[in-house]
Design a protein around this motif. Structure first.
Motif, PDB file in Angstrom:
ATOM      1  N   ILE A  29       0.974  -1.212  -0.046  1.00 51.66           N
ATOM      2  CA  ILE A  29       0.114  -0.083   0.047  1.00 51.66           C
ATOM      3  C   ILE A  29       0.793   1.327   0.148  1.00 51.66           C
ATOM      4  CG2 ILE A  29      -1.762   1.331   1.219  1.00 51.66           C
ATOM      5  CD1 ILE A  29      -2.733  -1.609   2.052  1.00 51.66           C
ATOM      6  N   GLN A  30       1.916   1.203   0.845  1.00 49.93           N
ATOM      7  CA  GLN A  30       2.937   2.446   0.849  1.00 49.93           C
ATOM      8  C   GLN A  30       3.189   2.663  -0.637  1.00 49.93           C
ATOM      9  OE1 GLN A  30       6.472   1.550   2.798  1.00 49.93           O
ATOM     10  NE2 GLN A  30       7.288   3.410   1.887  1.00 49.93           N
ATOM     11  N   ALA A  31       4.091   1.462  -1.290  1.00 50.26           N
ATOM     12  CA  ALA A  31       4.601   1.635  -2.570  1.00 50.26           C
ATOM     13  C   ALA A  31       3.386   2.234  -3.626  1.00 50.26           C
ATOM     14  CB  ALA A  31       5.009   0.628  -3.103  1.00 50.26           C
ATOM     15  N   ARG A  32       2.229   1.650  -3.492  1.00 46.25           N
ATOM     16  CA  ARG A  32       1.208   2.080  -4.445  1.00 46.25           C
ATOM     17  C   ARG A  32       0.671   3.668  -4.194  1.00 46.25           C
ATOM     18  NH1 ARG A  32      -3.601  -2.122  -5.938  1.00 46.25           N
ATOM     19  NH2 ARG A  32      -1.902  -3.212  -6.532  1.00 46.25           N
ATOM     20  N   LEU A  33       0.612   4.085  -2.905  1.00 48.24           N
ATOM     21  CA  LEU A  33       0.293   5.479  -2.673  1.00 48.24           C
ATOM     22  C   LEU A  33       1.714   6.125  -2.773  1.00 48.24           C
ATOM     23  CD1 LEU A  33      -1.718   4.983   0.450  1.00 48.24           C
ATOM     24  CD2 LEU A  33      -2.488   5.331  -1.888  1.00 48.24           C
ATOM     25  N   GLY A  34       2.853   5.986  -3.106  1.00 52.86           N
ATOM     26  CA  GLY A  34       3.856   6.632  -3.160  1.00 52.86           C
ATOM     27  C   GLY A  34       4.419   7.412  -1.856  1.00 52.86           C
ATOM     28  N   HIS A  35       4.156   6.820  -1.051  1.00 53.06           N
ATOM     29  CA  HIS A  35       4.600   7.329   0.373  1.00 53.06           C
ATOM     30  C   HIS A  35       6.011   6.981   0.563  1.00 53.06           C
ATOM     31  CE1 HIS A  35       0.268   7.060   2.194  1.00 53.06           C
ATOM     32  NE2 HIS A  35       0.545   8.169   1.750  1.00 53.06           N
ATOM     33  N   SER A  36       7.050   8.040   1.030  1.00 51.08           N
ATOM     34  CA  SER A  36       8.309   7.690   1.100  1.00 51.08           C
ATOM     35  C   SER A  36       8.738   6.962   2.181  1.00 51.08           C
ATOM     36  CB  SER A  36       9.087   8.930   0.928  1.00 51.08           C
ATOM     37  OG  SER A  36       8.843   9.606   2.183  1.00 51.08           O
ATOM     38  N   SER A  37       7.868   6.673   3.225  1.00 53.11           N
ATOM     39  CA  SER A  37       7.977   6.200   4.321  1.00 53.11           C
ATOM     40  C   SER A  37       6.785   5.411   4.733  1.00 53.11           C
ATOM     41  CB  SER A  37       8.529   7.170   5.420  1.00 53.11           C
ATOM     42  OG  SER A  37       8.288   6.522   6.818  1.00 53.11           O
ATOM     43  N   ILE A  38       7.220   3.994   5.586  1.00 50.81           N
ATOM     44  CA  ILE A  38       5.796   3.515   5.850  1.00 50.81           C
ATOM     45  C   ILE A  38       5.206   3.969   7.049  1.00 50.81           C
ATOM     46  CG2 ILE A  38       7.351   1.908   7.449  1.00 50.81           C
ATOM     47  CD1 ILE A  38       4.351   0.781   5.380  1.00 50.81           C
ATOM     48  N   SER A  39       6.028   4.779   7.712  1.00 47.72           N
ATOM     49  CA  SER A  39       5.279   5.665   8.830  1.00 47.72           C
ATOM     50  C   SER A  39       4.385   6.511   8.382  1.00 47.72           C
ATOM     51  CB  SER A  39       6.200   6.380   9.721  1.00 47.72           C
ATOM     52  OG  SER A  39       7.030   7.048   9.008  1.00 47.72           O
ATOM     53  N   THR A  40       4.348   7.127   7.203  1.00 46.75           N
ATOM     54  CA  THR A  40       3.258   7.998   6.548  1.00 46.75           C
ATOM     55  C   THR A  40       2.230   7.128   6.455  1.00 46.75           C
ATOM     56  OG1 THR A  40       5.057   9.375   5.447  1.00 46.75           O
ATOM     57  CG2 THR A  40       2.708   9.491   4.849  1.00 46.75           C
ATOM     58  N   THR A  41       2.076   5.844   5.744  1.00 42.39           N
ATOM     59  CA  THR A  41       1.139   5.156   5.333  1.00 42.39           C
ATOM     60  C   THR A  41       0.478   4.702   6.854  1.00 42.39           C
ATOM     61  OG1 THR A  41       2.416   4.201   3.560  1.00 42.39           O
ATOM     62  CG2 THR A  41       0.239   3.198   4.118  1.00 42.39           C
ATOM     63  N   MET A  42       0.964   4.238   7.867  1.00 41.94           N
ATOM     64  CA  MET A  42       0.962   3.846   9.165  1.00 41.94           C
ATOM     65  C   MET A  42      -0.025   5.088   9.992  1.00 41.94           C
ATOM     66  SD  MET A  42       0.637   0.602   8.518  1.00 41.94           S
ATOM     67  CE  MET A  42       0.244  -0.059  10.351  1.00 41.94           C
ATOM     68  N   ASN A  43       0.551   6.047   9.743  1.00 41.86           N
ATOM     69  CA  ASN A  43       0.173   7.296  10.635  1.00 41.86           C
ATOM     70  C   ASN A  43      -1.215   7.552   9.963  1.00 41.86           C
ATOM     71  OD1 ASN A  43       2.018   7.394  12.287  1.00 41.86           O
ATOM     72  ND2 ASN A  43       3.041   9.090  11.299  1.00 41.86           N
ATOM     73  N   THR A  44      -1.399   7.395   8.505  1.00 37.39           N
ATOM     74  CA  THR A  44      -2.719   7.872   7.936  1.00 37.39           C
ATOM     75  C   THR A  44      -3.617   6.901   8.144  1.00 37.39           C
ATOM     76  OG1 THR A  44      -1.500   9.156   6.356  1.00 37.39           O
ATOM     77  CG2 THR A  44      -3.604   8.625   5.807  1.00 37.39           C
TER      78      THR A  44
END
Length: 103
Positions: free
Chosen positions: A80-95
């Motif tokens: 999901i992180q890669a698909r959304l283009g987040h540079s960090s997994i923490s961004t994905t998990m925080n959201t």
């Protein structure tokens, strides 16, 4: 279609009659210039009004819907992180972290 094929198509479509501005934009207007940042949102809003009886949602909301559906289907957070283009997994998990099932 490969990126090289898209580029060839753009140049073929431009022809000699248009004022084509060579650029490295994958998606550009008929002159090779970048779209305005709000263009896609405007296109989406017009599409929704013409084709649905639904309340218009922001184009950006589709991104959140996609992530939520992927989480619901059990997709791995790194995917999901890669698909959304987040540079960090923490961004994905925080959201989206609150949506993941806890064992």
């Amino acid at each position: 279609m490969t990126l090289a094929a898209v580029k060839r198509y753009q140049l073929e479509e431009a022809g000699d009659e248009r004022e084509w501005k060579e650029s490295n934009f994958l998606f550009s207007n008929e002159f090779g210039k970048p779209y305005r940042p709000d263009s896609i949102s405007q296109w989406w809003e017009r599409f929704m009004k013409r084709n649905t009886d639904l309340e218009t949602i922001r184009f950006h909301d589709l991104r959140h819907t996609s992530a939520t559906l992927l989480i619901h289907e059990g997709e791995h957070p790194k995917v999901i992180q890669a698909r959304l283009g987040h540079s960090s997994i923490s961004t994905t998990m925080n959201t989206y972290g609150h949506l993941f099932r806890r064992n």
